[in-house]
Design a protein around this motif. Structure first.
Motif, PDB file in Angstrom:
ATOM      1  N   ASN A  37      -0.949   6.276   2.952  1.00 16.62           N
ATOM      2  CA  ASN A  37      -2.152   5.703   3.517  1.00 16.62           C
ATOM      3  C   ASN A  37      -2.101   4.854   4.574  1.00 16.62           C
ATOM      4  OD1 ASN A  37      -3.307   7.350   1.267  1.00 16.62           O
ATOM      5  ND2 ASN A  37      -2.993   5.678  -0.137  1.00 16.62           N
ATOM      6  N   GLU A  38      -0.933   4.420   5.395  1.00 16.41           N
ATOM      7  CA  GLU A  38      -0.540   3.523   6.374  1.00 16.41           C
ATOM      8  C   GLU A  38       0.003   4.207   7.388  1.00 16.41           C
ATOM      9  OE1 GLU A  38      -2.375   1.006   5.867  1.00 16.41           O
ATOM     10  OE2 GLU A  38      -2.745   1.020   3.819  1.00 16.41           O
ATOM     11  N   LEU A  39      -0.116   3.697   8.620  1.00 15.84           N
ATOM     12  CA  LEU A  39       0.644   3.926   9.913  1.00 15.84           C
ATOM     13  C   LEU A  39       2.091   3.646   9.698  1.00 15.84           C
ATOM     14  CD1 LEU A  39       0.308   5.058  12.752  1.00 15.84           C
ATOM     15  CD2 LEU A  39       0.232   2.574  13.287  1.00 15.84           C
ATOM     16  N   MET A  40       2.972   4.826   9.849  1.00 18.68           N
ATOM     17  CA  MET A  40       4.314   4.528   9.675  1.00 18.68           C
ATOM     18  C   MET A  40       5.151   5.049  10.878  1.00 18.68           C
ATOM     19  SD  MET A  40       6.682   6.599   6.838  1.00 18.68           S
ATOM     20  CE  MET A  40       8.473   6.376   6.705  1.00 18.68           C
ATOM     21  N   PHE A  41       5.361   4.125  11.675  1.00 18.12           N
ATOM     22  CA  PHE A  41       5.799   4.357  13.057  1.00 18.12           C
ATOM     23  C   PHE A  41       7.379   4.889  12.719  1.00 18.12           C
ATOM     24  CE2 PHE A  41       3.371   0.927  15.233  1.00 18.12           C
ATOM     25  CZ  PHE A  41       2.501   1.714  15.905  1.00 18.12           C
ATOM     26  N   ALA A  42       7.805   5.789  13.765  1.00 18.94           N
ATOM     27  CA  ALA A  42       9.362   6.422  13.602  1.00 18.94           C
ATOM     28  C   ALA A  42       9.398   7.071  14.835  1.00 18.94           C
ATOM     29  CB  ALA A  42       9.393   7.509  12.281  1.00 18.94           C
ATOM     30  N   GLY A  43      10.845   7.072  15.353  1.00 18.66           N
ATOM     31  CA  GLY A  43      11.034   7.828  16.479  1.00 18.66           C
ATOM     32  C   GLY A  43      11.318   9.354  16.048  1.00 18.66           C
ATOM     33  N   HIS A  44      11.249  10.274  17.096  1.00 23.80           N
ATOM     34  CA  HIS A  44      11.377  11.497  16.885  1.00 23.80           C
ATOM     35  C   HIS A  44      12.454  12.135  16.224  1.00 23.80           C
ATOM     36  CE1 HIS A  44       7.182  12.763  18.303  1.00 23.80           C
ATOM     37  NE2 HIS A  44       7.476  11.589  19.025  1.00 23.80           N
ATOM     38  N   SER A  81       0.911  -1.041   0.058  1.00 22.16           N
ATOM     39  CA  SER A  81      -0.154  -0.034   0.035  1.00 22.16           C
ATOM     40  C   SER A  81       0.895   1.228   0.017  1.00 22.16           C
ATOM     41  CB  SER A  81      -0.908  -0.085   1.212  1.00 22.16           C
ATOM     42  OG  SER A  81      -1.786   1.155   1.118  1.00 22.16           O
ATOM     43  N   ASN A  82       0.264   2.564  -0.528  1.00 25.33           N
ATOM     44  CA  ASN A  82       0.964   3.541  -0.435  1.00 25.33           C
ATOM     45  C   ASN A  82       1.406   4.068   0.994  1.00 25.33           C
ATOM     46  OD1 ASN A  82       1.672   6.460  -0.349  1.00 25.33           O
ATOM     47  ND2 ASN A  82       0.793   6.536  -2.339  1.00 25.33           N
ATOM     48  N   LEU A  83       2.668   4.437   1.072  1.00 26.34           N
ATOM     49  CA  LEU A  83       3.028   4.825   2.423  1.00 26.34           C
ATOM     50  C   LEU A  83       2.085   6.002   2.985  1.00 26.34           C
ATOM     51  CD1 LEU A  83       6.858   5.103   2.186  1.00 26.34           C
ATOM     52  CD2 LEU A  83       5.677   3.284   3.290  1.00 26.34           C
TER      53      LEU A  83
END
Length: 326
Positions: A289-296, A285-287
């Motif tokens: 349109n989805e939950l993209m976890f990442a640190g600050h 799926s397109n990035l």
């Protein structure tokens, strides 16, 4: 108890001394000999879900040093002086943490790198995700509370998160019976479902309906959110398709307890976390349109000369750089 049964160490994750104190009294003290270390995951710096409590302001980050110092002080009271603390969240390079090393207030300390290993040749995340990490700007990782777990979590602010924010912004309280305050009648759909809303909200609702957000969905807080018919159908389908991946889920109201439900109304302001993580992790799926976890600290990929011209290191190259304090 499971770790003790098999004679292996366990490494609990906490976000405050207060949390560790509660867990120690409840459980850890019984199996202290298998406590390999305590991971302090900073709730304002780490990616993914974190342990912000109701007494802490998500918009007012607290320095990690004081919180880890307090955790060590508490652990020392429990004779855990030799048990290391593992600092997680916001760790980019060791040179920025020199004052933590060989520090009597902090004690034995290790550091966890969570975000940087995502951008390596061996990392299993899709290539598009890796490319995206190289372009993130400061402030584009957002701390939000839409997760079906009920916890705060940090993720890249993309179309997925923006839609959730807008969904909650199109929200109004309602009653099913008319009162002096809720005195405006709204009839929706072919069945003329009737809601009573505040006079001050009616004009907003009519404007949302004009824009296509014509489907009201009730929440556990006696409010309505207004979405498109297509979005409402997707939300309902995702709730029905719940596979029970969480012990309890705000989105679907699933619970692993005997009754199989949290006892509360399913919350359409949230989302199916298994569905979105499966899609983004497998690149189907397109990035956006989805939950993209990442640190600050993810914005630092774009600023660190190590990643210049889109360079993606192998794991051993990253470790070599980390060992140099860079």
């Amino acid at each position: 108890e499971i770790a003790a049964k098999f004679g292996i160490y366990y490494y609990p994750i906490v976000s405050s001394a207060r949390a560790f104190n509660a867990l120690w009294k409840r459980s850890y003290r019984k199996t202290a000999q298998f406590l390999g270390g305590v991971v302090y995951e900073d709730p304002w710096l780490a990616g993914g879900h974190n342990g912000l409590s109701n007494s802490e302001d998500p918009l007012k980050p607290q320095p990690p040093y004081e919180r880890v110092r307090d955790l060590r002080k508490l652990m020392n009271q429990f004779n855990l002086e030799d048990t290391p603390i593992i600092m997680a969240g916001g760790v980019w390079n060791l040179s920025e943490w020199e004052d933590w090393i060989d520090n009597n207030e902090i004690g034995k300390i290790a550091f966890q790198f969570g975000t940087r290993p995502l951008l390596t040749k061996e990392s299993p995340i899709p290539e598009e995700w890796k490319k995206k990490l190289l372009t993130i700007k400061k402030g584009e990782v957002s701390l939000h509370r839409f997760s079906p777990t009920g916890f705060y979590s940090s993720a890249v602010k993309n179309d997925f998160l923006i839609e959730l924010e807008e969904r909650s912004e199109r929200q109004t309280p309602f009653l099913k019976e008319q009162t002096n305050e809720f005195n405006e009648k709204i009839e929706i759909g072919p069945r003329k479902r009737t809601f009573y809303v505040k006079h001050s909200d009616k004009s907003k609702i009519l404007e949302w309906v004009k824009k296509g957000f014509s489907k009201p969905m009730t929440t556990p807080n006696n409010t309505l959110i207004w979405v498109t018919i297509k979005k409402a159908s997707q939300i309902v389908k995702d709730q029905i398709d719940c596979m029970g991946c969480l012990s309890q889920c705000l989105f679907s109201n699933w619970s692993q307890e005997e009754k199989g439900t949290t006892g509360k109304k399913a919350d359409p302001r949230s989302f199916c976390i298994q569905k979105t993580l499966q899609k983004i992790s497998h690149g189907i799926s397109n990035l956006e349109n989805e939950l993209m976890f990442a640190g600050h600290s993810a914005y630092r990929f774009a600023m660190d000369p190590f990643y210049k011209n889109g360079f993606v290191p192998r794991v051993n190259q990253l470790i070599e750089r980390i060992m140099k304090g860079l």
